[in-house]
Design an enzyme around this catalytic site. Sequence first.
Site, mmCIF file in Angstrom:
data_model
loop_
_atom_site.group_PDB
_atom_site.id
_atom_site.type_symbol
_atom_site.label_atom_id
_atom_site.label_comp_id
_atom_site.label_asym_id
_atom_site.label_seq_id
_atom_site.Cartn_x
_atom_site.Cartn_y
_atom_site.Cartn_z
ATOM 1 C CB CYS A 121 -7.341 -5.643 -9.526
ATOM 2 S SG CYS A 121 -6.011 -4.792 -8.656
ATOM 3 C CG ASP A 143 -2.718 -6.897 -9.453
ATOM 4 O OD1 ASP A 143 -1.936 -7.357 -8.599
ATOM 5 O OD2 ASP A 143 -2.650 -5.722 -9.869
ATOM 6 C CB SER A 162 -1.785 -2.279 -9.163
ATOM 7 O OG SER A 162 -1.854 -3.382 -8.287
ATOM 8 C CD1 TRP A 216 -3.156 -5.340 -1.363
ATOM 9 C CD2 TRP A 216 -3.357 -5.375 -3.590
ATOM 10 N NE1 TRP A 216 -3.799 -4.189 -1.754
ATOM 11 C CE2 TRP A 216 -3.938 -4.181 -3.105
ATOM 12 C CE3 TRP A 216 -3.371 -5.614 -4.962
ATOM 13 C CZ2 TRP A 216 -4.523 -3.232 -3.941
ATOM 14 C CZ3 TRP A 216 -3.956 -4.669 -5.794
ATOM 15 C CH2 TRP A 216 -4.521 -3.495 -5.288
HETATM 16 C C1 LIG Z 1 1.295 -7.066 -5.924
HETATM 17 C C2 LIG Z 1 0.770 -6.015 -4.978
HETATM 18 C C3 LIG Z 1 0.079 -4.910 -5.473
HETATM 19 C C4 LIG Z 1 -0.413 -3.941 -4.594
HETATM 20 N N1 LIG Z 1 -1.084 -2.859 -5.098
HETATM 21 C C5 LIG Z 1 -1.570 -1.925 -4.259
HETATM 22 C C6 LIG Z 1 -2.288 -0.788 -4.761
HETATM 23 O O1 LIG Z 1 -2.453 -0.612 -5.971
HETATM 24 N N2 LIG Z 1 -2.774 0.110 -3.864
HETATM 25 C C7 LIG Z 1 -2.599 -0.062 -2.499
HETATM 26 O O2 LIG Z 1 -3.069 0.797 -1.724
HETATM 27 N N3 LIG Z 1 -1.916 -1.108 -2.010
HETATM 28 C C8 LIG Z 1 -1.393 -2.035 -2.849
HETATM 29 N N4 LIG Z 1 -0.695 -3.097 -2.330
HETATM 30 C C9 LIG Z 1 -0.419 -3.116 -0.873
HETATM 31 C C10 LIG Z 1 0.841 -2.263 -0.590
HETATM 32 O O3 LIG Z 1 1.988 -2.946 -1.086
HETATM 33 C C11 LIG Z 1 1.084 -1.997 0.902
HETATM 34 O O4 LIG Z 1 0.992 -3.200 1.608
HETATM 35 C C12 LIG Z 1 0.103 -1.001 1.508
HETATM 36 O O5 LIG Z 1 0.152 0.238 0.815
HETATM 37 C C13 LIG Z 1 0.456 -0.720 2.978
HETATM 38 O O6 LIG Z 1 1.793 -0.311 3.049
HETATM 39 P P1 LIG Z 1 2.335 0.634 4.214
HETATM 40 O O7 LIG Z 1 3.824 0.548 4.199
HETATM 41 O O8 LIG Z 1 1.717 1.989 4.144
HETATM 42 O O9 LIG Z 1 1.773 -0.065 5.514
HETATM 43 P P2 LIG Z 1 2.593 -1.073 6.526
HETATM 44 O O10 LIG Z 1 3.561 -0.281 7.317
HETATM 45 O O11 LIG Z 1 3.125 -2.178 5.726
HETATM 46 O O12 LIG Z 1 1.420 -1.493 7.427
HETATM 47 C C14 LIG Z 1 0.401 -2.313 6.895
HETATM 48 C C15 LIG Z 1 0.086 -3.381 7.912
HETATM 49 O O13 LIG Z 1 -0.548 -2.776 9.030
HETATM 50 C C16 LIG Z 1 -1.493 -3.649 9.575
HETATM 51 N N5 LIG Z 1 -2.777 -2.961 9.654
HETATM 52 C C17 LIG Z 1 -3.332 -2.150 8.735
HETATM 53 N N6 LIG Z 1 -4.517 -1.696 9.160
HETATM 54 C C18 LIG Z 1 -4.709 -2.245 10.377
HETATM 55 C C19 LIG Z 1 -5.754 -2.179 11.331
HETATM 56 N N7 LIG Z 1 -6.850 -1.443 11.112
HETATM 57 N N8 LIG Z 1 -5.611 -2.875 12.476
HETATM 58 C C20 LIG Z 1 -4.504 -3.618 12.717
HETATM 59 N N9 LIG Z 1 -3.493 -3.722 11.850
HETATM 60 C C21 LIG Z 1 -3.596 -3.053 10.699
HETATM 61 C C22 LIG Z 1 -1.582 -4.861 8.676
HETATM 62 O O14 LIG Z 1 -0.821 -5.902 9.237
HETATM 63 C C23 LIG Z 1 -0.916 -4.410 7.401
HETATM 64 O O15 LIG Z 1 -0.270 -5.455 6.742
HETATM 65 C C24 LIG Z 1 -0.211 -4.076 -3.195
HETATM 66 C C25 LIG Z 1 0.489 -5.184 -2.698
HETATM 67 C C26 LIG Z 1 0.969 -6.137 -3.569
HETATM 68 C C27 LIG Z 1 1.713 -7.314 -2.996
#
Ligand SMILES: Cc1cc2nc3c(=O)[nH]c(=O)nc-3n(C[C@H](O)[C@H](O)[C@H](O)COP(=O)(O)OP(=O)(O)OC[C@H]3O[C@@H](n4cnc5c(N)ncnc54)[C@H](O)[C@@H]3O)c2cc1C
Length: 367
Positions: A319, A364, A147, A366
């Site tokens: 949100c 908003d 966001s 997620w």
């Molecule tokens: C419309 C929308 C808006 C968003 N806005 C924001 C925002 O403003 N700010 C924000 O920070 N994020 C936001 N997100 C989430 C963001 O897109 C990512 O999913 C988030 O930043 C994690 O991405 P990553 O690639 O770092 O982690 P990834 O590599 O995708 O890993 C995350 C995954 O790790 C796993 N995980 C995480 N913690 C643990 C745990 N403790 N134990 C076990 N498994 C775990 C979960 O399955 C999680 O889905 C938004 C998502 C959407 C869909």
Amino acid sequence: RARYESGDHVAVYPANDSSLVNQIGEILGTDLDTIMSLNNLDEESNKKHPFPCPTSYRTALTFYLDITNPPRTNVLYELAQYATDSGEQERLRKMASSAPEGKALYLSWVVEARRNILAILQDMPSLRPPIDHLCELLPRLQARYYSIASSSKVHPNSIHICAVAVEYETKTGRLNKGVATNWLRSKVPKKNGTNSLVPMYVRKSQFRLPFKPSTPVIMIGPGTGIAPFIGFIQERAWLKQQGKEVGDTVLYYGCRHEHEDYLYREELARFQQEGVLSQLNVAFSRDQAEKVYVQHLLKKNKENIWKLVNEGNAHIYVCGDARNMARDVQNTFYEIVAEFGSMSQPQAVDYVKKLMTKGRYSLDVWS
Ligand SMILES: Cc1cc2nc3c(=O)[nH]c(=O)nc-3n(C[C@H](O)[C@H](O)[C@H](O)COP(=O)(O)OP(=O)(O)OC[C@H]3O[C@@H](n4cnc5c(N)ncnc54)[C@H](O)[C@@H]3O)c2cc1C
């Protein structure tokens, strides 16, 4: 100039951690700089390659393939043929089967233990698939959405985001890191002026400030849920500077500890001092024995909330990354509407539903 509006999302194309990529190359005995091409054999498909080819294994594993999420059962099924140890092969086949014990094993050994492809290869020493087949099986690395936490009126040339770096220890003692957040963390521009490149695009959203600046807004966003509201508040401050009449701007924010994870603390205090932010309600969930969340503060200020919604035609925005939070907040609104609007529960639910269809209650969320 970046074209965006407050409330939009930005999609970021991240890259996988080079150390993970190198370890996959090492364990499979592959020269990662070999050039390869993966061709789609399905002639009906309009895509000749699953990702841009020719390319090197290193590029494919870094930019195109998902190497961090626990692989799905169809991947395990295909990989099983390469396990030379019969026990490992049987375990892979079992996890890919629809038998209840197979499903349970997959759930605990892969999903709950958050084993990615590297962890599986490490924990199954006889499993050494050809890298070409592995590249064919792994799903595509997905863009991550954020966001936007800025207003294009104030920051026409930059897009801000607010994110928590994901990092956690798995049941097997491994440190797993979120792909996008940790990659973004490494993208801080260098002191020598070298820029960092982040491939991204803006996705338009329905999460918009009211058309008339004089309409009050109630924004509810704990944790990183504050992101779009920073953009909203910046925009309301800008509108005020332009001499526009700006309505009440009310924020409900939540974090664990006042002195630990209070995001945008100084900015919010300044906005309040300048009279842009009419109310700053902050719930510190863990600073006292009983947990306090945003919905508790909404309840505490229920009379004011009802006045803003009923008399002021306020727009409500929710949100954050917790689905439970959005549900709890919505239930709180049902209670407030029922109490002050003298309505039954179904009537209150209907009232909130109507706010949603009129674009006066927007989410908003997620997880
Ligand atoms: C419309 C929308 C808006 C968003 N806005 C924001 C925002 O403003 N700010 C924000 O920070 N994020 C936001 N997100 C989430 C963001 O897109 C990512 O999913 C988030 O930043 C994690 O991405 P990553 O690639 O770092 O982690 P990834 O590599 O995708 O890993 C995350 C995954 O790790 C796993 N995980 C995480 N913690 C643990 C745990 N403790 N134990 C076990 N498994 C775990 C979960 O399955 C999680 O889905 C938004 C998502 C959407 C869909």
